[in-house]
Design a protein around this motif. Structure first.
Motif, mmCIF file in Angstrom:
data_model
loop_
_atom_site.group_PDB
_atom_site.id
_atom_site.type_symbol
_atom_site.label_atom_id
_atom_site.label_comp_id
_atom_site.label_asym_id
_atom_site.label_seq_id
_atom_site.Cartn_x
_atom_site.Cartn_y
_atom_site.Cartn_z
ATOM 1 N N ARG A 1 10.238 -2.340 5.756
ATOM 2 C CA ARG A 1 9.777 -1.173 6.315
ATOM 3 C C ARG A 1 8.613 -1.011 7.174
ATOM 4 N NH1 ARG A 1 6.715 1.312 0.766
ATOM 5 N NH2 ARG A 1 4.933 -0.049 0.976
ATOM 6 N N THR A 2 8.392 0.002 8.216
ATOM 7 C CA THR A 2 7.503 -0.371 8.980
ATOM 8 C C THR A 2 6.178 0.915 9.191
ATOM 9 O OG1 THR A 2 8.639 1.259 10.507
ATOM 10 C CG2 THR A 2 8.855 -1.206 10.860
ATOM 11 N N LYS A 3 6.633 1.764 7.877
ATOM 12 C CA LYS A 3 5.793 2.909 7.582
ATOM 13 C C LYS A 3 5.383 3.284 6.044
ATOM 14 C CE LYS A 3 5.496 6.852 9.962
ATOM 15 N NZ LYS A 3 4.150 6.591 10.608
ATOM 16 N N ILE A 4 4.407 3.817 5.858
ATOM 17 C CA ILE A 4 4.096 4.204 4.520
ATOM 18 C C ILE A 4 3.614 5.702 4.704
ATOM 19 C CG2 ILE A 4 3.772 1.865 3.647
ATOM 20 C CD1 ILE A 4 0.867 2.552 3.561
ATOM 21 N N PRO A 5 3.605 6.393 3.507
ATOM 22 C CA PRO A 5 2.856 7.845 3.455
ATOM 23 C C PRO A 5 1.505 7.734 4.263
ATOM 24 C CG PRO A 5 4.353 7.535 1.616
ATOM 25 C CD PRO A 5 4.145 5.937 2.228
ATOM 26 N N ASP A 6 1.061 8.902 4.944
ATOM 27 C CA ASP A 6 -0.063 8.893 5.614
ATOM 28 C C ASP A 6 -1.192 8.793 4.521
ATOM 29 O OD1 ASP A 6 0.926 8.422 8.039
ATOM 30 O OD2 ASP A 6 0.650 10.593 8.516
ATOM 31 N N LYS A 7 -2.246 8.505 4.722
ATOM 32 C CA LYS A 7 -3.471 8.476 3.762
ATOM 33 C C LYS A 7 -4.133 9.866 3.790
ATOM 34 C CE LYS A 7 -8.131 6.708 2.969
ATOM 35 N NZ LYS A 7 -9.192 5.938 3.460
ATOM 36 N N PRO A 8 -4.038 10.551 2.464
ATOM 37 C CA PRO A 8 -4.694 11.765 2.262
ATOM 38 C C PRO A 8 -6.106 11.847 2.710
ATOM 39 C CG PRO A 8 -3.391 11.137 0.264
ATOM 40 C CD PRO A 8 -3.748 10.053 1.105
ATOM 41 N N ASN A 9 -6.578 13.149 3.175
ATOM 42 C CA ASN A 9 -7.968 13.198 3.870
ATOM 43 C C ASN A 9 -8.954 13.800 2.548
ATOM 44 O OD1 ASN A 9 -10.133 13.467 5.151
ATOM 45 N ND2 ASN A 9 -9.874 15.131 6.296
ATOM 46 N N TYR A 10 -9.022 12.734 1.612
ATOM 47 C CA TYR A 10 -9.841 13.252 0.542
ATOM 48 C C TYR A 10 -11.291 12.593 0.631
ATOM 49 C CZ TYR A 10 -5.783 14.399 -2.466
ATOM 50 O OH TYR A 10 -4.702 14.989 -2.900
ATOM 51 N N LEU B 1 -1.757 -4.351 15.507
ATOM 52 C CA LEU B 1 -1.621 -3.446 14.550
ATOM 53 C C LEU B 1 -0.233 -2.423 14.896
ATOM 54 C CD1 LEU B 1 -4.980 -2.346 13.330
ATOM 55 C CD2 LEU B 1 -3.546 -3.921 12.138
ATOM 56 N N PRO B 2 0.443 -2.095 13.835
ATOM 57 C CA PRO B 2 1.713 -1.132 14.167
ATOM 58 C C PRO B 2 1.108 0.280 14.618
ATOM 59 C CG PRO B 2 1.216 -1.537 11.773
ATOM 60 C CD PRO B 2 0.404 -2.520 12.354
ATOM 61 N N GLU B 3 2.031 1.050 15.243
ATOM 62 C CA GLU B 3 1.745 2.189 15.635
ATOM 63 C C GLU B 3 1.265 3.120 14.456
ATOM 64 O OE1 GLU B 3 3.657 5.838 18.295
ATOM 65 O OE2 GLU B 3 4.895 3.975 17.815
ATOM 66 N N GLY B 4 0.208 3.733 14.481
ATOM 67 C CA GLY B 4 -0.246 4.840 13.414
ATOM 68 C C GLY B 4 -0.999 4.008 12.376
ATOM 69 N N ALA B 5 -1.458 2.893 12.775
ATOM 70 C CA ALA B 5 -2.074 2.040 11.324
ATOM 71 C C ALA B 5 -3.078 2.772 10.948
ATOM 72 C CB ALA B 5 -2.317 0.722 11.842
ATOM 73 N N GLU B 6 -3.996 3.520 11.762
ATOM 74 C CA GLU B 6 -5.209 4.106 11.410
ATOM 75 C C GLU B 6 -5.020 5.420 10.282
ATOM 76 O OE1 GLU B 6 -3.338 6.383 14.881
ATOM 77 O OE2 GLU B 6 -4.222 4.352 14.178
ATOM 78 N N THR B 7 -3.852 5.750 10.198
ATOM 79 C CA THR B 7 -3.427 6.822 9.251
ATOM 80 C C THR B 7 -2.732 6.008 7.836
ATOM 81 O OG1 THR B 7 -1.158 7.251 10.063
ATOM 82 C CG2 THR B 7 -3.180 8.674 10.750
ATOM 83 N N MET B 8 -2.724 4.549 8.001
ATOM 84 C CA MET B 8 -1.928 3.935 6.945
ATOM 85 C C MET B 8 -2.816 2.777 6.589
ATOM 86 S SD MET B 8 2.429 3.816 8.377
ATOM 87 C CE MET B 8 1.857 2.949 9.932
ATOM 88 N N TYR B 9 -4.034 3.049 6.498
ATOM 89 C CA TYR B 9 -5.025 2.391 5.703
ATOM 90 C C TYR B 9 -5.310 1.082 6.550
ATOM 91 C CZ TYR B 9 -3.628 5.015 1.738
ATOM 92 O OH TYR B 9 -3.400 6.052 0.783
ATOM 93 N N TYR B 10 -4.884 0.995 7.915
ATOM 94 C CA TYR B 10 -5.020 -0.055 8.683
ATOM 95 C C TYR B 10 -4.403 -1.304 8.538
ATOM 96 C CZ TYR B 10 -8.611 2.741 11.355
ATOM 97 O OH TYR B 10 -9.221 3.475 12.266
ATOM 98 N N SER C 1 1.666 -5.250 9.853
ATOM 99 C CA SER C 1 3.026 -5.196 9.753
ATOM 100 C C SER C 1 3.492 -5.716 8.443
ATOM 101 C CB SER C 1 3.531 -5.849 11.102
ATOM 102 O OG SER C 1 3.560 -5.069 12.199
ATOM 103 N N LEU C 2 3.035 -6.999 8.234
ATOM 104 C CA LEU C 2 3.169 -7.549 7.024
ATOM 105 C C LEU C 2 2.608 -6.745 5.627
ATOM 106 C CD1 LEU C 2 4.073 -10.107 5.280
ATOM 107 C CD2 LEU C 2 1.749 -11.018 5.526
#
Length: 786
Positions: free
Chosen positions: A357-366, A638-647, A650-651
């Motif tokens: 996989r190359t994506k995980i759910p985006d980090k919530p803004n808490y 870093l993969p695209e959109g890493a800032e919303t996936m905890y940075y 790819s590994l």
């Protein structure tokens, strides 16, 4: 504080002069400087009086970028270390400067292109008296060839004229022949056409022969001219590099004499300081206006370019070099294999058995900070404060350890090295690469539960697989074992101690890392440096790595001493800098390593070394003469959109991906971690508390059994229960004084504590059985921890 109004800049022919405000540093801010634009170069001085003797800096506009920031500010950068942040006194004045700079840049680019075009042409002028006999002979040969080609071109031109003349006559004759009636003049007309056709054929044949001769001659000399042209261009490039290195050497020696911090020459593209480093170049101010932190241990060496004679590779030069520097021929032959290995691991890889996989759910803004939790716990025992998942990232500490293998290719290349010194360079780069994933990762990994495991099986994809297990919880300790089909084994046991200083948190990894290569039997060991998390209470979290590492080859005695420089607000040195020296068992330096732990590492072969001038605090610095630096390791993007996936890298994105067949204790099966990754943080916090309470209950029962087995009174068990309830489960404070009350009475499943015969250290080593249990699906020995 009002700024003095700068007068309007004045053009003078191709020169443009005037006052501008230039950013210097965060202490002085913008300073008024006199700028002069002339011949495509923008220079600046402190005052107009300095124009005759002291230039503070110059940028060549031919390769510069000009960007407008706002109504009065603009930036000029050459893409390297020179960047000028400038401000005009008004928008009109700024526009005048921008127009003048753009015109000067266009003219400089045009002049440079014309110069390059003229440089590509073959020389036609006779050689000067200063040239050697070889140059005169070459020039004479070129002149002779040009004369021959010129005569052939004249022949072609003559033939062309004749073909045009005879062709026109032939056409007229053919037209006349069409209108001729059969009669007495028919024979005369046909004879005339035949004659003209014969002349046309003869001229065409001459043209064809001349073209053939011209083509043969051009082809004969084309390769020689191309080779000569490439040789001239290479010589020009070498001269430019030599001049640049001499200028840098002069600057380094001058700064070393003054006791300033010196950048290694291999830092050709320093990383930008994202933590607020000062704008501007290093040559802006005089010594009395420079500000530096008092460095505890300044850089112990300086690198300067080696003598150009070391770059020549003839047999006589190699023998002379060996005699002068003491470097054997085998080491010189191995130099090329260090920069580029023809048998790259990528060429040996097979297609992955599954698509990761190359994506995980985006980090919530808490929004939550540490103080909002701690202020409600005033008067309570600090070690009893559990940390919510809001401060975590959805992977465990075991998975974080497995991330050290992201740049496993460095160990693959090291396994192929013939020289132990070269191999040590790759191992040192591997130790640095393990920190590259932490530059933006401010989240805290989950503390593993006792008995928790994590496997990373990349055997069919990358040739390695690893296993981690939490072998102790008080104090927390994890054991890691990785083995590769390409001839290396990595093992480590890491426990963490931390100190909370209010503004920052220092995390000190304890334990050692060992790497063994099967082919050479080289056994390396090293320890990790201190990680510091800044702005714990107030501000934006950021991470720094600092300390020193000694990577030691216990078989040969070779050593690489790496220094991670701590970040300094006032230092002009590059941020996150790492330097190192590779020495043999006699202490003789062979390679110098330099770079940053978040970007790349480079290496340079040492040709000669000597003690230089005294640096700061009277410490003497060693000056290393080195060959040109080559890249050893570079961070993957870093993969695209890493800032919303905890940075995550790819590994890291694949570490928590569910897989069939893993142990029931695997971190992928941890429910609170999976809930957090899915964005259900409230449920994750509740599940986290349940798991921690379950772990406390299991530990209390284990302690009771141990007390009963030892025939101790039950009061002891009750006392254990009280103390155990106070022990921290998951907080920033991992070195609570209560942690030493009891040690875990727990026997690891897949690791056993042994003493290493090489290093003499006691550590948990993989005892086998895990992968066999996975093959048979037999997990009966695994405890129920979830």
């Amino acid at each position: 504080m009002s700024e003095p109004k700068a007068p309007t800049p004045t053009p003078a022919g191709d020169t443009y002069k005037g006052w501008l405000f230039k950013w210097t540093n965060y202490i002085k801010g913008y300073q008024r400087r006199w700028f002069v634009l002339s011949n495509g170069l923008l220079s600046y001085y402190r005052t107009q009086a300095e124009m005759g003797h002291t230039c503070r800096g110059t940028i060549n506009l031919a390769t510069a970028n000009i960007a407008v920031e706002d109504s009065c500010n603009f930036v000029i950068s050459n893409g390297g270390a020179q960047t000028y942040h400038l401000k005009a006194s008004s928008e009109v004045e700024r526009q005048r400067w921008i127009t003048a700079l753009e015109l000067a840049k266009a003219k400089a680019v045009r002049n440079q292109a014309e110069s390059d075009d003229s440089g590509d042409e073959c020389p036609t002028s006779p050689p000067t008296s200063g040239q050697g006999g070889g140059a005169r002979n070459s020039n004479s040969e070129v002149q002779s060839t040009l004369r021959t080609l010129g005569s052939k071109v004249e022949d072609l031109s003559t033939c062309n004229d004749l073909i045009a003349k005879h062709g026109s006559a032939l056409q007229r004759s053919l037209s006349e022949l069409e209108g001729v009636r059969l009669g007495g003049d028919t024979d005369g007309k046909i004879r005339q056409v035949t004659e003209r056709a014969t002349l046309f054929r003869i001229t065409s044949n001459a043209m064809i022969n001349a073209c053939r001769d011209f083509l043969a001659l051009a082809q004969a000399h084309s390769k020689r001219w191309q080779k000569a042209l490439h040789s001239e261009r290479d010589q020009r490039i070498r001269l430019e590099e030599t001049l640049e290195q001499l200028a840098k050497q002069h600057n380094h020696l001058e700064r070393a004499f003054r006791g300033a911090t010196v950048l290694p020459l291999s830092q050709s593209n320093p990383a930008l300081n994202s933590l607020g480093s000062a704008k501007g170049d290093a040559s802006d101010e005089d010594d009395e206006n420079e500000f530096f932190d008092a460095m505890e241990d300044p850089a112990g060496f300086i690198t300067v370019p080696a003598d150009p004679k070391y770059h020549r590779r003839s047999g006589s030069n190699i023998s002379g070099l060996s005699a002068e520097t003491g470097i054997d021929d085998q080491s010189l032959c191995d130099e090329q294999s260090l920069g580029s290995n023809p048998e790259s691991p990528q060429s040996l890889e097979v297609e992955p058995v599954r698509k990761r996989r190359t994506k995980i759910p985006d980090k919530p803004n808490y929004s939550l900070n540490l103080w909002s939790i701690m202020k409600n716990c005033i008067g309570k025992e600090l070690s009893k404060i559990p940390m919510p998942v809001n401060f975590n990232e959805p992977i465990s500490m075991l998975q974080r350890l497995s991330e050290d293998l992201e740049y496993y290719e460095l160990l693959d290349k090291a396994a192929k090295c013939q020289s132990s010194l070269e191999q040590l360079c790759y191992v040192a780069a591997f130790t640095v690469s393990s920190y590259s994933t932490t530059v933006h990762r401010t989240g805290k990994p989950f503390n593993p539960l006792l008995g928790e495991t994590y496997e990373l099986d990349r055997l069919r994809e990358s040739g390695y697989r690893s296993l981690c297990e939490q072998v102790s919880h008080h104090p927390p300790a994890a054991a890691h074992h990785a083995i590769s089909e390409r001839g290396w084994t990595l093992r480590q046991e890491i426990s963490l101690a931390s100190k909370f200083r209010g503004k920052y948190l220092s995390i000190m990894p304890l334990g050692s890392i060992q790497c063994v290569f099967e082919k050479s039997n080289n056994h390396y060991s090293w320890k990790k440096v201190t990680t510091t998390v800044h702005n714990i209470i107030v501000g934006k979290l950021w991470i720094d790595q600092s300390g020193e590492i000694d990577v030691v080859n216990h078989r040969t005695g070779d050593c690489c001493h790496l220094k991670f420089a701590p970040y300094s607000y006032f230092s002009r040195d590059v941020a996150r800098k790492v330097t190192g020296v590779v020495t043999d068992k006699e202490g003789k330096a062979h390679y110098v390593l330099s770079g940053t732990w978040d970007e790349k590492m480079e290496f340079s072969r040492v040709m000669q070394s000597n003690k230089g001038e005294n640096g700061t605090e009277g410490k003497q610095k060693t000056v290393y003469q080195t060959l040109k630096a080559k890249e050893l390791w570079k961070k993957n993007p870093l993969p695209e959109g890493a800032e919303t996936m905890y940075y995550f890298s790819s590994l890291a994105l694949t570490l928590n991906e569910s897989e069939e067949g893993v142990a029931p204790t695997d971190s992928r099966r941890r429910p609170d971690q999976q809930l957090m990754e899915a964005g259900r943080w409230d449920e994750a916090n509740a599940e986290k508390q349940r798991l921690e309470e379950k772990q406390r209950s299991v530990r209390r029962e284990r302690e009771r059994e141990a007390q009963r087995a030892a025939n101790l009174p039950e009061e002891g068990a009750e006392g254990v229960e009280v103390a155990e309830d106070a022990v921290i489960e998951d907080s920033f404070i991992t070195d609570s004084p209560l942690k030493s009350v009891h040690q875990d009475n727990y026997e690891a499943m897949w690791f056993e504590r042994t003493e290493d015969v090489i290093t003499g250290e006691s550590m948990h080593v993989y005892k086998g059985g895990y992968w066999e249990a996975k093959d048979h699906g037999n997990w009966d020995m695994c405890p129920d921890i979830y």
